[in-house]
Structures are given as C-alpha cells and as structure tokens.
Design a protein around this motif. Sequence first.
Motif, short mmCIF file in Angstrom:
data_model
loop_
_atom_site.label_atom_id
_atom_site.label_comp_id
_atom_site.label_asym_id
_atom_site.label_seq_id
_atom_site.Cartn_x
_atom_site.Cartn_y
_atom_site.Cartn_z
N GLY A 173 0.77 -1.24 0.00
CA GLY A 173 0.00 0.00 0.00
C GLY A 173 0.79 1.28 0.00
O GLY A 173 0.30 2.32 -0.41
N PRO B 38 5.18 2.87 0.07
CA PRO B 38 6.60 2.53 0.17
C PRO B 38 6.95 2.27 1.63
O PRO B 38 6.44 2.94 2.52
N ASP C 273 6.88 -7.49 -0.59
CA ASP C 273 6.42 -6.11 -0.65
C ASP C 273 5.66 -6.02 -1.97
O ASP C 273 6.25 -5.98 -3.04
N THR C 274 4.33 -6.04 -1.87
CA THR C 274 3.52 -6.17 -3.09
C THR C 274 3.05 -4.80 -3.57
O THR C 274 2.39 -4.08 -2.82
N GLN D 113 -2.65 -1.84 -7.21
CA GLN D 113 -3.62 -0.75 -7.05
C GLN D 113 -5.05 -1.28 -7.09
O GLN D 113 -5.29 -2.39 -7.60
N THR D 114 -5.97 -0.46 -6.64
CA THR D 114 -7.40 -0.77 -6.74
C THR D 114 -7.74 -1.21 -8.17
O THR D 114 -8.49 -2.16 -8.39
N ASP E 166 2.23 5.97 -10.94
CA ASP E 166 3.28 5.93 -9.92
C ASP E 166 4.64 6.20 -10.55
O ASP E 166 4.91 5.76 -11.67
N ARG F 60 2.89 8.39 -5.96
CA ARG F 60 2.01 8.88 -7.00
C ARG F 60 2.64 10.05 -7.77
O ARG F 60 3.34 10.88 -7.19
N ARG G 69 -5.83 6.32 -0.57
CA ARG G 69 -5.67 7.38 -1.57
C ARG G 69 -6.71 8.48 -1.38
O ARG G 69 -7.90 8.22 -1.39
#
Length: 710
Positions: free
Chosen positions: A414, A416, A438-439, A442-443, A539, A554, A565
């Motif tokens: 979600g 960094p 560390d994925t 985004q929505t 991004d 972003r 966000r």
Amino acid sequence: MADDLNDVTDEDEVSESSEALIAVHWRDEGYYPPPPSFVAQANASDPAIREQFTEDKFPDSFTAYADLLTWYKPWDTVLDTSEAPFWKWFVGGELNVSYNCVDRHLADKANKAALIWVPEPENEAHQAITYRELYVRVNEFAAVLKSLGLKAGDRITFHMPMVPELPVAMLAAARLGIVHSQVFAGFSGTAAGHRIADSGSTVLVTVDGYYRSGELLDHKVKADEAVEAAAKEGQQVDKVLVFRRYPGQYSAATPMVEGRDVFVDDLLAAHKGEIVEPVALKATDPLFLMYTSGTTGRPKGCQHSTGGYLSYVAGTSKFYQDIHPDDTYWCMADIGWITGHSYIVYGPLALGTTSVLYEGTPNYPDAGRPWRIAKQLGVNIFHTSPTAIRMLRKVGPDEPAKYDYHFKHMTTVGEPIEPEVWRWYYESVGKGEAVIVDTWWQTETGGFLGSTLPGIDPAKPGSCGPAALGILPVILDEDANEVPAGSGKAGNIVIRNPWPGVFQTIWGQPERFVSTYYAKYNKDPKSTDWHDWPYFAGDGATEAADGYFRILGRVDDVINVAGHRLGTKELESVALTVNEVAEAAAVPVVDDVRGRVVEMYVSLKPGFAPSAEIEAKVRDAIVTDIGKIARPKNIWIVPDMPKTRSGKIMRRVIAATSNFTDTGDITTLANPEIVEKIRQQVQSAKHAKGEVPRELSETELNEIKSFGAE
Ligand code: WTA
C-alpha cells in the motif's frame, strides 16, 4: 542528501511535465534470501515457473490461473482485444464466484474454518465459521437479496465494517451476479451516499454498530446520512438492511426508519435453510465496483470482472501469498479496500484456506494484540501495511518477542516502506524466520503487479521486487522513451500488457477510463493490438540493474494517507463548500507513522477574517463529506495562495512550506512576496506546536518538490 539532489536535478531546467523524471540514488539495501524451510514447502520454488509466463506465451500463460477455478463452461477466447483497451478475458467462459469460494470446498473441507472472526473486545470469543456454515449463511442471505427482487447486473452498496456478515454479503451478491460496491466503514455517510448514487444502488446493507478502539460506534446513523446524500443526487434507496452486531439486540442510538430499514436477522428467519442455486455468469460480467480517488472530485468506480479477476487473485494468492489449504492466513487490512477484497475474501477463499478477520484497531487494547491473536489462532501468514508496521513499532517495539507465534510469510502493501521499518518487520515481527513480500499494486489492478516470488527471489528492503508473473512493466519518461534498468533514473511505471485482474472500466465513465489510464502512451486510438495500449499506473518508479522496481509514489494529485488514496481535488472541493472560503489547496506532509498526512491551505473571501471557527468549519466539512481518515492535520488560513501568472496555485510551494523544505524557484509566481509571509506564519505555528520535522529522504524530497506538477 539535499546536496546529492542538487547534483542530479537542476529544477530551473526541468519543465513541469517532466518532473517525474527525477534521478534517484539507489542505496543498495542488501538481499534477504528465503530460508530453506520456506523454499521446501513453497507453491513456487522452481525459477522455471517464469518461463511459463514469458511474453511469447502471453496471453495463454494466464490459463494457468483460470485453471485454479471451477468453470461451468470453459472459455473460447483467452483475451479479446477487439474493444481495446476494454479488455475481455476468458470470453465464452461461465462460472460463479460464490460457488468457487464456498460450494466447491464442501466435498473435502466442509468442517474446516473458512473465516475466523476476532471481535475487538478481548472478552468476546472468536468465531470460527466453517465452509459448511459459510455455505448456509451465504445461501440464506442470497435468498434475502433475491426476495427483494435483486438480480444479476443490479448494484448493491455495502457500508460495512470488519464483521463476518460482510464477506457473507459479498458472496451472496456474487452468487446471484449482483454487483456489490463495498464502501470503507470509516468513510462518512455522505461519502457512502455519493457512491450509492454513482452506482445506482437501491439497497444499502449496513450494521447497527461495531467496535473501534474500545468504543461501540453507532454506524446506523451513517446509513441515514448516506440515504439523504444519495437522494440529493437523485438516487432513491428503497431498503436499508441492518445486520445487528449482537443479533436480537439493537446497538445503535439512531432509530430505524419505518418501511425502509429492516433487521437482517428478522428477514433471515423467513429463509432458514433455503438454498439458492449459484447463477452461471459470464467471465466478463462485473463482480464488484471499488471506488477510489483520482484527480477530479468525482470518485472512480473501478469495475472488476468475474472470471479474470477471480483467476488473477487465486493465482497470485497461491504463488505470492504462498497460501496452502492448511495455512491460517491473516490479512489485517480492511475489506473496505481492494486489499481486503482480493486478499482477505476472494483469493484465500478460492484456494480453500482459513482467513482471519479482525474487527478492531491493531493496537487495542495494547500493542501486543496482533501477536496475541497470531499466537492464539496459529496464524502463519501475516499481511499488513507500512503504516500499521510503523505504528506497532513505535508503540510496542519489543512486543512480538513476548508471544510464541511463528510466521512463515509476511506481506507489506500500500505504501513505500522505509528499509529501517522493513528490517524491524523482518527481525522483530518475523523473528528472522519469515519471508517478506512487498507487493505493489492498485485498486485498478485487482491483484499484485510487482513482488518477489517468495520461495525463489531474495527480498530487498524498500523494493517491491521484479514484475509479477506474466506482467510486463517498463519505465517511461514523459516522451515515452524507455528509462533503462540500472540508470538510477525515475520515470512513470507502465504495464505494457493486459492481465486478467485489470479493471474493466470506470463505472459510468468509460472516457475517463481511457483518458486516465491509457491515453498517455497510446499512439493509435483505433488500434486493437494490446501492444499499443500501455497501462499508465500513475506511480513514479526506478528499476535497478537486477530488475527490481522501487516505487516512489504517485505522480498525480493523490495523497497516500496511511495507504489510503485521497484526491486533492476531492478535499479542496469540500473545503470550498464552506461559505467563507475563496480558495483551497491540499498538500501532503511527511508523517512518521501514516506516511503522509494532509494539510489544507485556504484563503478567505473579502470581508472575512481568519478564525478558529472557520478552521473548524473546514475540518468538519471534510470529516462529514469524506471521513475521519481525511481529517487535515492542520488548516492554514492564509492571506493569499502562491500563484502562477495564469492563476494556478503552486502546490509544490506550499507543500515545501509545510514540510520545511526548500521552496525552489519562485520567480515564475505572480505574487512571490506571499511565499515568505506564509512560511513565517506556518512554520512558526508548527514550531510552537512542536511539529518539528525530521530530515526527509531523497524520495520524500522529490515528491514534495514536484507535488501538483501535472
Ligand atoms: C501505492 C492498494 C509502494 C502506489 C493495493 C499505488 C505502493 C497506490 C505499494 C495504490 C507498494 C501500493 N510500495 N507503494 N508495495 N502498493 N502502493 O489503490 O502509489 O489503495 O498507486 O491499492 O498505493 O493504492 P490502492
């Protein structure tokens, strides 16, 4: 650090539009390989898996994910690009999501826990819901929805907290093909109302109350506000279905509205034991809408598909979350966000695992709570956000060591994550035994786009890792030139190809879908070749020589607060509803726990003087219209905004003021003298409040420096 930055970017020479191209020094954080015990049991441990997903095998490679599901009818076409960029996956195929997440597990897992719900009060026992019980509850609630006349293609809005009734409701809707739109419970009633109106829902599902930080909140009051806000936009809500936190007992102070509001437990009584056959839906039928913020005031209803989405979350849950049926998996996100949809409900349940749901705040009643839950339930896969990690580290750095739990796998998602925070997660929370992924996603993307394969790739703190299987990213500059790996330069991260989890459109705004995500790098709007439609993620990122991506944040006017966000335009348009306010600008401020928080600058119409009352009005308007998560840290009433000669507010200048960083070149301003006035006003007030900033990292400095550039 600031000196390094000056070496690589000369702001005067950089045009606003190319500010995303910022050189970033890469400090190599070292590699953390997976322990052999993890590799031995991993779903993916042979690097050859990558060969099954190379570009020449696209799009057929993704049938490996679709094959994890049970289909009523197989697809004829893997990827139909005829209406590019509205991609259609697994065309001709038919399936049902509820069947895949529930019914098909009854054969061998009927008495295994599908969900374990942990109420926030520690004196309330957790509830394990077996696949059989889930089947019964989903069917009964589907019967209720059906009795209201809802059918495939209709929309329904949920404004639900973390209670098991939420996944039950989602799966019941999916059983009938009703498109659900779940709004995060922390959003205000008004925000829910806007989303009800946008989606055209006639039914709202809610609960009377739920626990947060020890308090039983009245949630039903938000339903009344939501219905009113939706009505203002011309959308009538006929029914509000109210689950009760304690069945048979009403926990809210707000009265029920005669004829409109109904207790779900009363309705369920009439459908005891009823079975509703799952509807065979097309793979391309919509499954749900998930609203997210963008650069205008109107939120975007990201529409996700049935077949492509479920395939993608099942596949990524298997290989990246390393979910096996016998695992106890706990994702501490909220189901109200995409993470909860994909990686609490749909992915894990499609794989038949046990997924834990926690009602409350992580540090309630103390910072040991998550670790007690992990120990009690035998959680072995843990998933959370950098904000939660920072907070738990701050309030209870030594807590994990006190509890005898063992994770094999952990996720961060979600935002960094700072390498230093990553290392605490690894050493203290993971006890050095667990792999970390560390994925990055985004929505809009439905599932992971960038992550290490945990049984194969070593982790590198601060980097999400390489592209996910079958995903073809590239970093482009503003002129569509490729920024090469290892160059140390940042640019826009773009995905060259479609993938099954990608959203289908923005509900009701197809032009915005194309213009926001695809127009930037498309050269031929008529093309039906996917190569011509790179997906613009919004991004900034760098790619290291080893192919690992580092996501910088972003590049649009979106502020990521605690992983959520918030669109600056959304915040500003709410501030402008306050009568005294003439102009408003929202900027990010670096925060040690929440990543970023919002500060709001407003100037007043002639004849009004700054006052605490006006400040409170702006704050209340934001909380009422959006929700507490958007509450600005500070509201500064300033004599004027720094503006360009064309009248545009220079957000980067006020962002620099709020963050105590260099305001940069202000010679292009129409009113440069205002900058120093604002600086004195804001920074002296901040000093007085003890809001003394730490030194910012290069990434943070770059973000502030280019904020609002687009
Ligand atoms: C950011 C959440 C760095 C990014 C799944 C993205 C990240 C936005 C990461 C999407 C990560 C997400 N590292 N930044 N691992 N994951 N982001 O839609 O800016 O709530 O565009 O989806 O969060 O947020 P969203």
